[in-house]
Design an enzyme around this catalytic site. Sequence first.
Site, PDB file in Angstrom:
ATOM      1  N   THR A  51       0.806  -1.366  -0.138  1.00 18.54           N
ATOM      2  CA  THR A  51       0.142  -0.017   0.128  1.00 18.54           C
ATOM      3  C   THR A  51       0.804   1.316  -0.137  1.00 18.54           C
ATOM      4  O   THR A  51       0.696   2.237  -0.578  1.00 18.54           O
ATOM      5  CB  THR A  51      -0.988   0.049   0.970  1.00 18.54           C
ATOM      6  OG1 THR A  51      -1.674  -1.106   1.096  1.00 18.54           O
ATOM      7  CG2 THR A  51      -1.863   1.109   1.350  1.00 18.54           C
ATOM      8  N   TYR A 142       6.508 -11.398   5.296  1.00 19.64           N
ATOM      9  CA  TYR A 142       5.339 -11.161   4.595  1.00 19.64           C
ATOM     10  C   TYR A 142       5.045 -12.007   3.471  1.00 19.64           C
ATOM     11  O   TYR A 142       5.636 -11.962   2.366  1.00 19.64           O
ATOM     12  CB  TYR A 142       5.878  -9.710   4.103  1.00 19.64           C
ATOM     13  CG  TYR A 142       4.664  -8.753   3.365  1.00 19.64           C
ATOM     14  CD1 TYR A 142       3.362  -9.235   2.990  1.00 19.64           C
ATOM     15  CD2 TYR A 142       5.119  -7.364   2.782  1.00 19.64           C
ATOM     16  CE1 TYR A 142       2.503  -8.488   2.394  1.00 19.64           C
ATOM     17  CE2 TYR A 142       4.068  -6.842   1.957  1.00 19.64           C
ATOM     18  CZ  TYR A 142       2.793  -7.327   1.912  1.00 19.64           C
ATOM     19  OH  TYR A 142       1.922  -6.634   1.275  1.00 19.64           O
ATOM     20  N   LYS A 172       2.726 -11.897   8.072  1.00 21.82           N
ATOM     21  CA  LYS A 172       1.730 -11.047   7.588  1.00 21.82           C
ATOM     22  C   LYS A 172       1.124 -11.826   6.465  1.00 21.82           C
ATOM     23  O   LYS A 172       1.953 -12.041   5.391  1.00 21.82           O
ATOM     24  CB  LYS A 172       2.273  -9.671   6.938  1.00 21.82           C
ATOM     25  CG  LYS A 172       1.232  -8.914   6.077  1.00 21.82           C
ATOM     26  CD  LYS A 172       1.745  -7.385   5.825  1.00 21.82           C
ATOM     27  CE  LYS A 172       0.620  -6.528   5.231  1.00 21.82           C
ATOM     28  NZ  LYS A 172       0.031  -7.108   3.890  1.00 21.82           N
ATOM     29  N   GLY A 198      -3.958 -10.489   6.047  1.00 16.71           N
ATOM     30  CA  GLY A 198      -3.894  -9.286   5.070  1.00 16.71           C
ATOM     31  C   GLY A 198      -4.914  -9.228   4.021  1.00 16.71           C
ATOM     32  O   GLY A 198      -4.721  -8.405   3.056  1.00 16.71           O
ATOM     33  N   ASP A 200      -8.378  -7.982   3.717  1.00 15.99           N
ATOM     34  CA  ASP A 200      -9.326  -7.345   4.547  1.00 15.99           C
ATOM     35  C   ASP A 200     -10.744  -7.680   4.571  1.00 15.99           C
ATOM     36  O   ASP A 200     -11.388  -7.756   5.566  1.00 15.99           O
ATOM     37  CB  ASP A 200      -9.482  -5.693   4.407  1.00 15.99           C
ATOM     38  CG  ASP A 200      -8.111  -5.094   4.442  1.00 15.99           C
ATOM     39  OD1 ASP A 200      -7.039  -5.841   4.608  1.00 15.99           O
ATOM     40  OD2 ASP A 200      -7.830  -3.826   4.391  1.00 15.99           O
ATOM     41  N   GLU A 201     -11.118  -8.213   3.502  1.00 14.43           N
ATOM     42  CA  GLU A 201     -12.547  -8.588   2.945  1.00 14.43           C
ATOM     43  C   GLU A 201     -12.896 -10.122   3.648  1.00 14.43           C
ATOM     44  O   GLU A 201     -14.032 -10.467   3.836  1.00 14.43           O
ATOM     45  CB  GLU A 201     -12.992  -8.448   1.733  1.00 14.43           C
ATOM     46  CG  GLU A 201     -12.440  -9.427   0.705  1.00 14.43           C
ATOM     47  CD  GLU A 201     -10.965  -8.409   0.175  1.00 14.43           C
ATOM     48  OE1 GLU A 201     -10.745  -8.960  -0.876  1.00 14.43           O
ATOM     49  OE2 GLU A 201     -10.378  -7.508   0.822  1.00 14.43           O
ATOM     50  N   VAL A 215      -3.221  -6.648   9.266  1.00 10.32           N
ATOM     51  CA  VAL A 215      -2.596  -5.634   8.529  1.00 10.32           C
ATOM     52  C   VAL A 215      -3.371  -5.404   7.336  1.00 10.32           C
ATOM     53  O   VAL A 215      -3.480  -6.207   6.375  1.00 10.32           O
ATOM     54  CB  VAL A 215      -1.139  -5.993   8.221  1.00 10.32           C
ATOM     55  CG1 VAL A 215      -0.515  -4.790   7.389  1.00 10.32           C
ATOM     56  CG2 VAL A 215      -0.337  -6.365   9.329  1.00 10.32           C
ATOM     57  N   SER A 217      -4.952  -2.071   4.065  1.00  6.02           N
ATOM     58  CA  SER A 217      -5.254  -0.653   3.710  1.00  6.02           C
ATOM     59  C   SER A 217      -6.377  -0.217   4.180  1.00  6.02           C
ATOM     60  O   SER A 217      -6.577   1.142   4.310  1.00  6.02           O
ATOM     61  CB  SER A 217      -4.967  -0.787   2.163  1.00  6.02           C
ATOM     62  OG  SER A 217      -6.040  -1.181   1.643  1.00  6.02           O
TER      63      SER A 217
END
Length: 308
Positions: A51, A142, A172, A198, A200-201, A215, A217
């Site tokens: 991001t 990550y 992550k 990581g 989000d949805e 983690v 955006s």
Amino acid sequence: MTPRKKLEGLVAATITPMTPDGQINLPVVHQYVDYLVNEQNVKNVFVNGTTGEGLSLSIQERKQLAEEWMCQGKDKLDHVIIHVGALNLPECQELARHAAAIGAGGIAVIAPFFFKPISKDELVAFLQKVASEAPEVPFYYYHIPPLTGVKIRVEELLDGIKAQIPTFQGVKFSDTDLLDLAQCINKNETGEFEFLYGVDEQLLGALAVGANGAVGSTYNYLGRQTNLMLQAFAKPDLALAQKYQFLTGEFLNFVNKLGFGVAQTKAVMSFVSGIPMGPPRLPLVDASSEFIVKAKAKLDSIVWPDGD
């Protein structure tokens, strides 16, 4: 020495503010920190990641941003994790040494994605060479195979990793493979590792299998609502947690159909927060005015369970 506070809950994957001519806009970071803490109740950040356009920035720019987040976040943020991944080992090591020197709360590294590691041993060897340059700093892998193309399962990676990387703290996990995540958490019986999701949805699904936090955006501008989802899940009030997840998904599903990436995230954050995030760096191009109008209208139309 004060015991390290566990990294859990929400971590904002920070955006890199830029001036209209494409230079990093360091003075904005002070306002950005205050906004995250006071408006979104987010006190952890992940700097120079996807991001943040980390791989589109020079080494010097990445150092300057890391320093600014450390400076402005002092006594305000709980954790500042610096992403130090790059396409070559010497730059990763240089960034790791710098992060350690400025007192970062952790460092994270993606897998190199031009010349790729094709086995667990190759990947761990690379990560170990980076982590060893910051021997007192918690280290996170990550994992983002949709962008790196490195699909070595994290469950496999964990076997014996602490012996090779003593500072290894967690992952992550930016992939939709919840089976892999669940197997990692199942192996983590002592709770020594942290797994931060990581995507989000799909956060609620990750929480259900035991993720420590996330983690992402969207926590830049939907952190408050996502924190309420975490609270509902912890009660537990699954129905309420689902409402928050479904509404976040409704917005992301809408913008994904319009074309949603880093440039569009910068635009959304700018109109939600009022902080000018500026354009992305080429080859990314700025969000269209049509996108901004439609995304803003969609976000404004959502009625959250807390009444906002």
